[in-house]
Design a protein around this motif. Structure first.
Motif, PDB file in Angstrom:
ATOM      1  N   GLY A  36       0.724  -1.364  -0.104  1.00  0.00           N
ATOM      2  CA  GLY A  36       0.092  -0.034  -0.165  1.00  0.00           C
ATOM      3  C   GLY A  36       0.727   1.290  -0.013  1.00  0.00           C
ATOM      4  N   ILE A  37       2.099   1.330   0.137  1.00  0.00           N
ATOM      5  CA  ILE A  37       2.909   2.504   0.028  1.00  0.00           C
ATOM      6  C   ILE A  37       2.743   3.170  -1.455  1.00  0.00           C
ATOM      7  CG2 ILE A  37       4.992   1.527  -0.634  1.00  0.00           C
ATOM      8  CD1 ILE A  37       6.733   3.185   1.364  1.00  0.00           C
ATOM      9  N   ALA A  38       2.547   4.669  -1.131  1.00  0.00           N
ATOM     10  CA  ALA A  38       2.480   5.304  -2.203  1.00  0.00           C
ATOM     11  C   ALA A  38       3.915   5.989  -2.845  1.00  0.00           C
ATOM     12  CB  ALA A  38       1.646   6.477  -2.349  1.00  0.00           C
ATOM     13  N   GLY A  39       3.986   6.258  -4.042  1.00  0.00           N
ATOM     14  CA  GLY A  39       5.156   7.036  -4.581  1.00  0.00           C
ATOM     15  C   GLY A  39       6.649   5.979  -4.816  1.00  0.00           C
ATOM     16  N   TYR A  40       6.455   4.744  -4.606  1.00  0.00           N
ATOM     17  CA  TYR A  40       7.623   4.030  -4.840  1.00  0.00           C
ATOM     18  C   TYR A  40       7.393   2.831  -6.012  1.00  0.00           C
ATOM     19  CZ  TYR A  40       9.843   6.215  -0.839  1.00  0.00           C
ATOM     20  OH  TYR A  40      10.295   7.210  -0.406  1.00  0.00           O
ATOM     21  N   SER A  41       6.105   2.768  -6.577  1.00  0.00           N
ATOM     22  CA  SER A  41       5.579   1.666  -7.493  1.00  0.00           C
ATOM     23  C   SER A  41       6.179   1.454  -8.596  1.00  0.00           C
ATOM     24  CB  SER A  41       3.964   1.750  -7.658  1.00  0.00           C
ATOM     25  OG  SER A  41       3.651   1.505  -6.313  1.00  0.00           O
ATOM     26  N   CYS A  65       6.100  -2.030  -5.053  1.00  0.00           N
ATOM     27  CA  CYS A  65       6.919  -1.045  -4.447  1.00  0.00           C
ATOM     28  C   CYS A  65       8.307  -1.623  -4.919  1.00  0.00           C
ATOM     29  CB  CYS A  65       6.851  -0.403  -3.168  1.00  0.00           C
ATOM     30  SG  CYS A  65       7.167  -1.915  -1.969  1.00  0.00           S
ATOM     31  N   SER A  66       9.273  -0.662  -5.025  1.00  0.00           N
ATOM     32  CA  SER A  66      10.564  -0.734  -5.642  1.00  0.00           C
ATOM     33  C   SER A  66      11.587  -0.827  -4.321  1.00  0.00           C
ATOM     34  CB  SER A  66      11.261   0.379  -6.543  1.00  0.00           C
ATOM     35  OG  SER A  66      11.128   1.560  -5.776  1.00  0.00           O
ATOM     36  N   VAL A  67      12.695  -1.196  -4.546  1.00  0.00           N
ATOM     37  CA  VAL A  67      14.051  -1.136  -3.670  1.00  0.00           C
ATOM     38  C   VAL A  67      14.247   0.343  -3.402  1.00  0.00           C
ATOM     39  CG1 VAL A  67      16.543  -1.501  -3.052  1.00  0.00           C
ATOM     40  CG2 VAL A  67      15.174  -3.394  -4.502  1.00  0.00           C
ATOM     41  N   ARG A  68      14.492   0.598  -1.997  1.00  0.00           N
ATOM     42  CA  ARG A  68      14.816   1.912  -1.556  1.00  0.00           C
ATOM     43  C   ARG A  68      15.675   1.849  -0.296  1.00  0.00           C
ATOM     44  NH1 ARG A  68       9.915   0.230  -1.131  1.00  0.00           N
ATOM     45  NH2 ARG A  68       8.596   0.364   0.739  1.00  0.00           N
ATOM     46  N   PRO A  69      16.392   2.649   0.257  1.00  0.00           N
ATOM     47  CA  PRO A  69      17.474   2.403   1.066  1.00  0.00           C
ATOM     48  C   PRO A  69      16.755   1.748   2.448  1.00  0.00           C
ATOM     49  CG  PRO A  69      17.589   4.651   0.143  1.00  0.00           C
ATOM     50  CD  PRO A  69      16.508   4.123  -0.390  1.00  0.00           C
ATOM     51  N   GLY A  70      17.329   0.562   2.667  1.00  0.00           N
ATOM     52  CA  GLY A  70      16.972  -0.280   3.996  1.00  0.00           C
ATOM     53  C   GLY A  70      15.745  -1.051   3.498  1.00  0.00           C
ATOM     54  N   ILE A  71      15.221  -1.033   2.472  1.00  0.00           N
ATOM     55  CA  ILE A  71      13.907  -1.723   2.192  1.00  0.00           C
ATOM     56  C   ILE A  71      13.985  -2.434   1.045  1.00  0.00           C
ATOM     57  CG2 ILE A  71      11.427  -1.659   1.757  1.00  0.00           C
ATOM     58  CD1 ILE A  71      11.418   0.859   3.670  1.00  0.00           C
ATOM     59  N   GLU A  72      13.707  -3.791   0.960  1.00  0.00           N
ATOM     60  CA  GLU A  72      13.976  -4.676  -0.253  1.00  0.00           C
ATOM     61  C   GLU A  72      12.768  -4.165  -1.216  1.00  0.00           C
ATOM     62  OE1 GLU A  72      14.382  -9.239  -1.156  1.00  0.00           O
ATOM     63  OE2 GLU A  72      12.644  -8.868  -0.260  1.00  0.00           O
ATOM     64  N   GLY A  73      11.618  -4.205  -0.970  1.00  0.00           N
ATOM     65  CA  GLY A  73      10.503  -3.633  -1.833  1.00  0.00           C
ATOM     66  C   GLY A  73       9.934  -4.897  -2.074  1.00  0.00           C
ATOM     67  N   CYS A  74       8.472  -4.661  -2.324  1.00  0.00           N
ATOM     68  CA  CYS A  74       7.417  -6.025  -2.651  1.00  0.00           C
ATOM     69  C   CYS A  74       7.726  -6.541  -4.073  1.00  0.00           C
ATOM     70  CB  CYS A  74       5.878  -5.347  -2.738  1.00  0.00           C
ATOM     71  SG  CYS A  74       5.660  -4.998  -0.759  1.00  0.00           S
ATOM     72  N   HIS A  75       8.349  -5.817  -5.120  1.00  0.00           N
ATOM     73  CA  HIS A  75       8.829  -6.301  -6.457  1.00  0.00           C
ATOM     74  C   HIS A  75       9.887  -7.308  -6.434  1.00  0.00           C
ATOM     75  CE1 HIS A  75       9.140  -4.940 -10.913  1.00  0.00           C
ATOM     76  NE2 HIS A  75       8.985  -6.191 -10.851  1.00  0.00           N
ATOM     77  N   VAL A  76      10.863  -6.949  -5.676  1.00  0.00           N
ATOM     78  CA  VAL A  76      12.044  -7.971  -5.673  1.00  0.00           C
ATOM     79  C   VAL A  76      11.476  -9.317  -4.972  1.00  0.00           C
ATOM     80  CG1 VAL A  76      13.991  -8.597  -4.651  1.00  0.00           C
ATOM     81  CG2 VAL A  76      13.678  -6.154  -5.616  1.00  0.00           C
ATOM     82  N   ALA A  77      10.758  -9.348  -3.938  1.00  0.00           N
ATOM     83  CA  ALA A  77      10.245 -10.377  -3.206  1.00  0.00           C
ATOM     84  C   ALA A  77       9.255 -11.002  -4.178  1.00  0.00           C
ATOM     85  CB  ALA A  77       9.710  -9.900  -1.953  1.00  0.00           C
ATOM     86  N   PHE A  78       8.370 -10.610  -4.819  1.00  0.00           N
ATOM     87  CA  PHE A  78       7.583 -10.965  -5.638  1.00  0.00           C
ATOM     88  C   PHE A  78       8.217 -11.893  -6.939  1.00  0.00           C
ATOM     89  CE2 PHE A  78       4.617 -11.008  -9.651  1.00  0.00           C
ATOM     90  CZ  PHE A  78       3.589 -11.560  -8.945  1.00  0.00           C
ATOM     91  N   ASP A  79       9.027 -11.170  -7.442  1.00  0.00           N
ATOM     92  CA  ASP A  79       9.812 -11.869  -8.659  1.00  0.00           C
ATOM     93  C   ASP A  79      10.620 -12.965  -7.745  1.00  0.00           C
ATOM     94  OD1 ASP A  79       8.902 -10.283 -10.637  1.00  0.00           O
ATOM     95  OD2 ASP A  79      10.469  -8.967 -10.673  1.00  0.00           O
TER      96      ASP A  79
END
Length: 126
Positions: A36-41, A65-79
């Protein structure tokens, strides 16, 4: 009487997967479909039916959501099939559901790009 040889008709080809930058940008403008985070999709394709090096139709996608400092992001985990427990089947089902929800949301919000045809429903959740 001479028997005619049977000739198989060629199998109908599936249409080429749609590629459209406007559609990808519309999807990426939405909040992450998982957290649900906005601005990183980013526009993230489903993984069901995808071959190595081959993307699916752009309409079979969701914002993740994409990778950002300190957070893997849902896109990487999904792939990497790590976004949800339950193995590959649960992951495929989640991807289908999120992509269908994304198409519905784009239509509801009036963000579906002009001249882009709707994806014909061929699977559950479409």
């Amino acid at each position: 009487m001479t028997a005619r040889p049977l000739v198989a008709a060629p199998a109908p080809k599936d249409p080429a997967p749609l590629r459209n930058e406007k559609y990808r940008r519309a999807v990426a403008s939405l909040p992450c479909a998982h957290c649900g985070i906005a601005g990183y999709s980013q526009h993230a394709h489903e993984n069901d039916g995808k071959a190595k090096g081959q993307k699916l139709d752009d309409r079979r996608a969701m914002p993740l959501c994409s990778v950002r400092p300190g957070i893997e992001g849902c896109h990487v985990a999904f792939d990497q099939y790590r976004l949800v427990p339950g193995g590959r089947a649960a992951h495929i089902e989640l991807g289908r559901a999120m992509a269908a929800q994304t198409r519905q949301l784009l239509n509801t919000m009036g963000l579906w790009p002009a001249r882009i045809p709707q994806l014909p429903p061929t699977r559950p959740h479409d």
